[in-house]
Write a protein that holds these residues in place. Structure first.
Motif, mmCIF file in Angstrom:
data_model
loop_
_atom_site.group_PDB
_atom_site.id
_atom_site.type_symbol
_atom_site.label_atom_id
_atom_site.label_comp_id
_atom_site.label_asym_id
_atom_site.label_seq_id
_atom_site.Cartn_x
_atom_site.Cartn_y
_atom_site.Cartn_z
ATOM 1 N N MET A 1 -31.660 39.298 -31.980
ATOM 2 C CA MET A 1 -31.347 40.712 -32.059
ATOM 3 C C MET A 1 -31.242 41.130 -33.519
ATOM 4 S SD MET A 1 -28.047 42.631 -30.511
ATOM 5 C CE MET A 1 -27.707 44.289 -30.961
ATOM 6 N N PHE A 2 -31.868 42.228 -33.851
ATOM 7 C CA PHE A 2 -31.781 42.750 -35.208
ATOM 8 C C PHE A 2 -30.558 43.641 -35.336
ATOM 9 C CE2 PHE A 2 -36.399 41.958 -35.082
ATOM 10 C CZ PHE A 2 -36.516 41.224 -36.246
ATOM 11 N N HIS A 3 -29.864 43.500 -36.443
ATOM 12 C CA HIS A 3 -28.730 44.352 -36.778
ATOM 13 C C HIS A 3 -29.169 45.187 -37.969
ATOM 14 C CE1 HIS A 3 -25.994 42.226 -34.103
ATOM 15 N NE2 HIS A 3 -26.606 41.120 -34.502
ATOM 16 N N LYS A 4 -29.640 46.382 -37.721
ATOM 17 C CA LYS A 4 -30.205 47.216 -38.772
ATOM 18 C C LYS A 4 -29.155 47.636 -39.788
ATOM 19 C CE LYS A 4 -33.544 50.043 -37.784
ATOM 20 N NZ LYS A 4 -34.378 51.104 -37.205
ATOM 21 N N ILE A 5 -29.598 47.696 -41.026
ATOM 22 C CA ILE A 5 -28.732 48.037 -42.144
ATOM 23 C C ILE A 5 -28.824 49.535 -42.428
ATOM 24 C CG2 ILE A 5 -28.314 47.645 -44.601
ATOM 25 C CD1 ILE A 5 -29.619 44.835 -44.111
ATOM 26 N N LYS A 6 -27.665 50.129 -42.580
ATOM 27 C CA LYS A 6 -27.572 51.558 -42.906
ATOM 28 C C LYS A 6 -27.485 51.772 -44.415
ATOM 29 C CE LYS A 6 -24.613 55.524 -41.919
ATOM 30 N NZ LYS A 6 -23.407 55.960 -41.195
ATOM 31 N N ASP A 7 -26.706 50.903 -45.086
ATOM 32 C CA ASP A 7 -26.462 51.081 -46.516
ATOM 33 C C ASP A 7 -26.021 49.747 -47.122
ATOM 34 O OD1 ASP A 7 -26.197 52.659 -48.899
ATOM 35 O OD2 ASP A 7 -24.024 52.667 -48.609
ATOM 36 N N VAL A 8 -26.282 49.580 -48.409
ATOM 37 C CA VAL A 8 -25.822 48.391 -49.129
ATOM 38 C C VAL A 8 -25.326 48.835 -50.505
ATOM 39 C CG1 VAL A 8 -28.121 47.844 -50.047
ATOM 40 C CG2 VAL A 8 -26.387 46.038 -49.861
ATOM 41 N N LYS A 9 -24.274 48.173 -50.962
ATOM 42 C CA LYS A 9 -23.694 48.510 -52.258
ATOM 43 C C LYS A 9 -23.371 47.229 -53.011
ATOM 44 C CE LYS A 9 -19.865 51.047 -54.309
ATOM 45 N NZ LYS A 9 -18.623 51.790 -54.046
ATOM 46 N N ALA A 10 -23.788 47.153 -54.285
ATOM 47 C CA ALA A 10 -23.443 46.026 -55.145
ATOM 48 C C ALA A 10 -21.982 46.169 -55.551
ATOM 49 C CB ALA A 10 -24.336 46.006 -56.377
ATOM 50 N N MET A 11 -21.235 45.061 -55.438
ATOM 51 C CA MET A 11 -19.809 45.055 -55.732
ATOM 52 C C MET A 11 -19.533 44.066 -56.862
ATOM 53 S SD MET A 11 -18.791 47.228 -53.473
ATOM 54 C CE MET A 11 -17.023 47.056 -53.451
ATOM 55 N N PRO A 12 -18.317 44.119 -57.437
ATOM 56 C CA PRO A 12 -17.965 43.134 -58.476
ATOM 57 C C PRO A 12 -18.045 41.701 -57.939
ATOM 58 C CG PRO A 12 -16.361 44.931 -58.412
ATOM 59 C CD PRO A 12 -17.261 45.103 -57.213
ATOM 60 N N ASP A 13 -18.158 40.779 -58.845
ATOM 61 C CA ASP A 13 -18.193 39.347 -58.544
ATOM 62 C C ASP A 13 -19.422 38.968 -57.704
ATOM 63 O OD1 ASP A 13 -17.117 36.809 -58.976
ATOM 64 O OD2 ASP A 13 -16.009 36.842 -57.097
ATOM 65 N N TYR A 14 -20.503 39.706 -57.860
ATOM 66 C CA TYR A 14 -21.791 39.417 -57.214
ATOM 67 C C TYR A 14 -21.705 39.364 -55.700
ATOM 68 C CZ TYR A 14 -22.872 38.722 -62.015
ATOM 69 O OH TYR A 14 -23.016 38.934 -63.358
ATOM 70 N N LYS A 15 -20.980 40.336 -55.177
ATOM 71 C CA LYS A 15 -20.890 40.485 -53.733
ATOM 72 C C LYS A 15 -21.586 41.775 -53.329
ATOM 73 C CE LYS A 15 -16.706 37.816 -53.338
ATOM 74 N NZ LYS A 15 -15.280 37.794 -53.048
ATOM 75 N N LEU A 16 -22.045 41.786 -52.104
ATOM 76 C CA LEU A 16 -22.678 42.967 -51.531
ATOM 77 C C LEU A 16 -21.823 43.468 -50.380
ATOM 78 C CD1 LEU A 16 -26.300 41.566 -51.281
ATOM 79 C CD2 LEU A 16 -25.459 43.185 -52.995
ATOM 80 N N GLN A 17 -21.682 44.765 -50.280
ATOM 81 C CA GLN A 17 -21.031 45.371 -49.123
ATOM 82 C C GLN A 17 -22.148 45.991 -48.295
ATOM 83 O OE1 GLN A 17 -18.268 48.912 -49.228
ATOM 84 N NE2 GLN A 17 -16.829 47.199 -49.190
#
Length: 85
Positions: A1-17
């Motif tokens: 099952m695909f879980h489509k992405i709505k938005d992505v944001k680069a965060m501190p410490d090389y993490k993605l939200q």
């Protein structure tokens, strides 16, 4: 099952939200990925490249450039679920 992405944001410490269409938000660490796939260290060496992350056409992944991308499944399966605020 695909879980489509709505938005992505680069965060501190090389993490993605990563915000999914279903309403779920997950945090994904590029540091963890770079430990298993050394090529991803380039994203940590170039902060402007890391911060340029965007959702790929259709929401089935994220992309930085022609060399770096991640699938929605990778982000869903290996991201840490964030509690709703």
């Amino acid at each position: 099952m695909f879980h489509k992405i709505k938005d992505v944001k680069a965060m501190p410490d090389y993490k993605l939200q990563v915000h999914f269409v279903e309403g779920q938000t997950k945090e994904y660490s590029i540091k963890d990925l770079a430990e298993t796939i050394p090529a991803f260290n380039q994203l940590m060496e170039d902060s402007s490249l890391f911060e340029s992350v965007s959702v790929d056409v259709g929401g089935y992944g994220i992309i930085w450039n022609d060399d770096f991308d991640l699938s929605c499944d990778e982000l869903w399966d290996n991201g840490k679920r964030l509690k709703a605020s």
